[in-house]
Design a protein around this motif. Structure first.
Motif, PDB file in Angstrom:
ATOM      1  N   LYS A 137       0.830  -1.208   0.000  1.00  0.00           N
ATOM      2  CA  LYS A 137       0.000   0.000   0.000  1.00  0.00           C
ATOM      3  C   LYS A 137       0.869   1.265   0.000  1.00  0.00           C
ATOM      4  CE  LYS A 137      -3.456   1.443   3.014  1.00  0.00           C
ATOM      5  NZ  LYS A 137      -4.186   1.089   4.245  1.00  0.00           N
ATOM      6  N   ASN A 138       1.988   1.190   0.737  1.00  0.00           N
ATOM      7  CA  ASN A 138       2.855   2.372   0.872  1.00  0.00           C
ATOM      8  C   ASN A 138       4.018   2.391  -0.123  1.00  0.00           C
ATOM      9  OD1 ASN A 138       1.359   3.299   3.114  1.00  0.00           O
ATOM     10  ND2 ASN A 138       2.404   1.797   4.384  1.00  0.00           N
ATOM     11  N   ASN A 139       3.974   1.476  -1.125  1.00  0.00           N
ATOM     12  CA  ASN A 139       5.057   1.381  -2.116  1.00  0.00           C
ATOM     13  C   ASN A 139       6.443   1.235  -1.483  1.00  0.00           C
ATOM     14  OD1 ASN A 139       3.088   1.621  -3.994  1.00  0.00           O
ATOM     15  ND2 ASN A 139       4.081   3.263  -5.141  1.00  0.00           N
ATOM     16  N   VAL A 140       6.517   0.356  -0.514  1.00  0.00           N
ATOM     17  CA  VAL A 140       7.819   0.058   0.102  1.00  0.00           C
ATOM     18  C   VAL A 140       8.311  -1.256  -0.512  1.00  0.00           C
ATOM     19  CG1 VAL A 140       8.997  -0.567   2.259  1.00  0.00           C
ATOM     20  CG2 VAL A 140       7.269   1.239   2.248  1.00  0.00           C
ATOM     21  N   GLY A 141       9.507  -1.233  -1.105  1.00  0.00           N
ATOM     22  CA  GLY A 141      10.032  -2.450  -1.731  1.00  0.00           C
ATOM     23  C   GLY A 141      10.466  -3.454  -0.687  1.00  0.00           C
ATOM     24  N   ALA A 142      10.186  -4.743  -0.957  1.00  0.00           N
ATOM     25  CA  ALA A 142      10.578  -5.774   0.011  1.00  0.00           C
ATOM     26  C   ALA A 142      10.810  -7.102  -0.700  1.00  0.00           C
ATOM     27  CB  ALA A 142       9.481  -5.945   1.055  1.00  0.00           C
ATOM     28  N   ILE A 143      11.656  -7.916  -0.108  1.00  0.00           N
ATOM     29  CA  ILE A 143      11.841  -9.267  -0.631  1.00  0.00           C
ATOM     30  C   ILE A 143      11.996 -10.228   0.553  1.00  0.00           C
ATOM     31  CG2 ILE A 143      14.268  -8.673  -1.144  1.00  0.00           C
ATOM     32  CD1 ILE A 143      14.145 -10.879  -3.286  1.00  0.00           C
ATOM     33  N   ILE A 144      11.055 -11.146   0.648  1.00  0.00           N
ATOM     34  CA  ILE A 144      11.044 -12.083   1.775  1.00  0.00           C
ATOM     35  C   ILE A 144      11.220 -13.499   1.221  1.00  0.00           C
ATOM     36  CG2 ILE A 144       9.641 -13.012   3.659  1.00  0.00           C
ATOM     37  CD1 ILE A 144       8.183 -10.304   3.727  1.00  0.00           C
ATOM     38  N   ILE A 145      12.184 -14.229   1.765  1.00  0.00           N
ATOM     39  CA  ILE A 145      12.433 -15.595   1.304  1.00  0.00           C
ATOM     40  C   ILE A 145      11.933 -16.572   2.362  1.00  0.00           C
ATOM     41  CG2 ILE A 145      14.194 -17.231   0.475  1.00  0.00           C
ATOM     42  CD1 ILE A 145      14.021 -14.636  -1.195  1.00  0.00           C
ATOM     43  N   LEU A 146      11.062 -17.487   1.940  1.00  0.00           N
ATOM     44  CA  LEU A 146      10.573 -18.507   2.860  1.00  0.00           C
ATOM     45  C   LEU A 146      11.439 -19.746   2.692  1.00  0.00           C
ATOM     46  CD1 LEU A 146       6.787 -18.097   1.978  1.00  0.00           C
ATOM     47  CD2 LEU A 146       8.008 -17.023   3.872  1.00  0.00           C
ATOM     48  N   ALA A 147      12.281 -20.007   3.684  1.00  0.00           N
ATOM     49  CA  ALA A 147      13.218 -21.137   3.568  1.00  0.00           C
ATOM     50  C   ALA A 147      13.085 -22.005   4.807  1.00  0.00           C
ATOM     51  CB  ALA A 147      14.636 -20.602   3.470  1.00  0.00           C
ATOM     52  N   ASN A 148      13.461 -23.251   4.676  1.00  0.00           N
ATOM     53  CA  ASN A 148      13.449 -24.127   5.847  1.00  0.00           C
ATOM     54  C   ASN A 148      14.811 -24.758   6.038  1.00  0.00           C
ATOM     55  OD1 ASN A 148      11.245 -24.183   7.498  1.00  0.00           O
ATOM     56  ND2 ASN A 148      10.016 -25.389   6.069  1.00  0.00           N
ATOM     57  N   SER A 149      15.691 -24.030   6.638  1.00  0.00           N
ATOM     58  CA  SER A 149      17.063 -24.509   6.919  1.00  0.00           C
ATOM     59  C   SER A 149      17.808 -24.920   5.662  1.00  0.00           C
ATOM     60  CB  SER A 149      17.051 -25.698   7.882  1.00  0.00           C
ATOM     61  OG  SER A 149      16.195 -25.468   8.939  1.00  0.00           O
ATOM     62  N   ASN A 150      17.295 -24.563   4.493  1.00  0.00           N
ATOM     63  CA  ASN A 150      18.000 -24.983   3.275  1.00  0.00           C
ATOM     64  C   ASN A 150      18.696 -23.807   2.587  1.00  0.00           C
ATOM     65  OD1 ASN A 150      15.656 -23.804   2.512  1.00  0.00           O
ATOM     66  ND2 ASN A 150      14.996 -25.375   1.093  1.00  0.00           N
ATOM     67  N   MET A 151      18.890 -22.735   3.332  1.00  0.00           N
ATOM     68  CA  MET A 151      19.552 -21.575   2.744  1.00  0.00           C
ATOM     69  C   MET A 151      21.067 -21.706   2.926  1.00  0.00           C
ATOM     70  SD  MET A 151      18.810 -19.031   1.062  1.00  0.00           S
ATOM     71  CE  MET A 151      17.261 -18.257   1.084  1.00  0.00           C
ATOM     72  N   PRO A 152      21.845 -21.574   1.857  1.00  0.00           N
ATOM     73  CA  PRO A 152      23.299 -21.697   2.000  1.00  0.00           C
ATOM     74  C   PRO A 152      23.855 -20.648   2.964  1.00  0.00           C
ATOM     75  CG  PRO A 152      22.657 -21.636  -0.305  1.00  0.00           C
ATOM     76  CD  PRO A 152      21.440 -21.320   0.477  1.00  0.00           C
ATOM     77  N   SER A 153      24.853 -21.034   3.734  1.00  0.00           N
ATOM     78  CA  SER A 153      25.375 -20.098   4.741  1.00  0.00           C
ATOM     79  C   SER A 153      26.006 -18.870   4.097  1.00  0.00           C
ATOM     80  CB  SER A 153      26.374 -20.800   5.656  1.00  0.00           C
ATOM     81  OG  SER A 153      27.363 -21.395   4.869  1.00  0.00           O
TER      82      SER A 153
END
Lengths: 261, 36
Positions: free
Chosen positions: A129-145
């Motif tokens: 609504k406020n035109n704020v850019g965002a990026i959310i990643i839904l991961a389950n312990s499978n994200m490389p360190s």
């Protein structure tokens, strides 16, 4: 013809081993080509293998067998390197448990997940609504360190206020990606690999490319809010779905937390 | 849901059958060509 009959009369076990290994290698290459809609290359590969084999047959041993195997091998390696990203994704998908499979059991888990779903949706919609850019990643312990280390560890419970604060423009963490692991915000401000796909619409910026890029190689889902238009998009498996409404967001998050049908 | 997954997997297998066939034929051609 006599040579072929002689071949079958003197059949050795090593021929069967060669046959099985080759069949697997060829099927592997064909399958990659088929899944990536590269049928013209597939037929070139088939023709190429036949031509090389016929040449070897007609040369009566002048073309050594290792040369033939090398020529076929070169094509398999070429295919593998052409579709390296797709292969990486396929390996991730086949070896890792999908995030969807994790939460199915206890009541408290479900209640926690419901709270998280509502908080994420609330934050995403408010940012849209406020035109704020965002990026959310839904991961389950499978994200490389390497990716987690590129940002700042947060390790906090999910709340819409915290998500909005992190993505608030001009704050230090707003430019990177937020990684949500299970029911916690694991990290924020993380750098993601960009998608190299050339067919993406021109209006999609780096944030969308990053959101798609990470899902190309790892079995995660990204939720992206456009800074210019406020449009919410969801990416999974290298595919982007734009104009996500509440229902689509809910389904995405439900699929992440548990499979509910 | 499980039923759908099973159906998807079996469809995948059926659609890859022609390619299994092509791979077997090609492997046989190459093995014969290099060993005769």
């Amino acid at each position: 013809m006599e040579r072929i009959i002689e071949f079958f009369n003197n059949f050795k076990a090593i021929y069967a081993v060669e046959f099985v290994l080759l069949a697997f290698a060829i099927f592997f290459a064909l399958n990659i080509l088929r899944k990536n809609n590269a049928k013209p290359i597939l037929w070139v590969f088939v023709l190429y293998t036949i031509v090389i084999s016929v040449m070897a047959f007609l040369s009566e041993g002048k073309i050594p067998s290792y040369m033939v195997l090398m020529f076929v091998g070169i094509f398999v390696v070429a295919v593998v390197s052409m579709f390296a990203t797709e292969i990486k994704r396929a390996v991730w998908e086949s070896t890792l448990k999908t995030p969807e499979a994790k939460h199915t059991d206890s009541r408290s888990d479900r209640d926690d997940a419901k709270v998280c779903i509502n908080e994420i949706i609330k934050a995403v919609q408010s940012m849209s609504k406020n035109n704020v850019g965002a990026i959310i990643i839904l991961a389950n312990s499978n994200m490389p360190s390497a990716i987690l280390d590129s940002g700042i560890s947060v390790n906090s419970e999910i709340s819409s206020e915290l998500i909005e604060s992190i993505f608030f423009p001009k704050t230090p963490l707003h430019d990177g990606a937020m990684i949500i692991n299970d029911t916690r915000i694991q990290a924020a401000g993380c750098f993601l690999p960009l998608s190299q796909e050339i067919n993406l619409p021109k209006e999609l910026g780096t944030r969308h490319r990053a959101g798609i890029g990470i899902t190309e190689t790892i079995n995660v889902t990204s939720i992206i809010v456009s800074e210019e238009t406020g449009v919410i998009s969801v990416a999974h498996g290298g595919k982007l779905k734009r104009y996500a409404d509440t229902e689509m967001l809910k389904n995405t998050l439900r699929n992440f937390y548990w499979k509910e049908k | 849901m499980r039923k759908n997954e099973y159906r998807k997997k079996s469809n995948d297998f059926v659609s890859s059958l022609p390619y299994i066939f092509i791979a077997i034929i090609l492997a046989a051609i190459v093995v014969i060509a290099i060993n005769v």
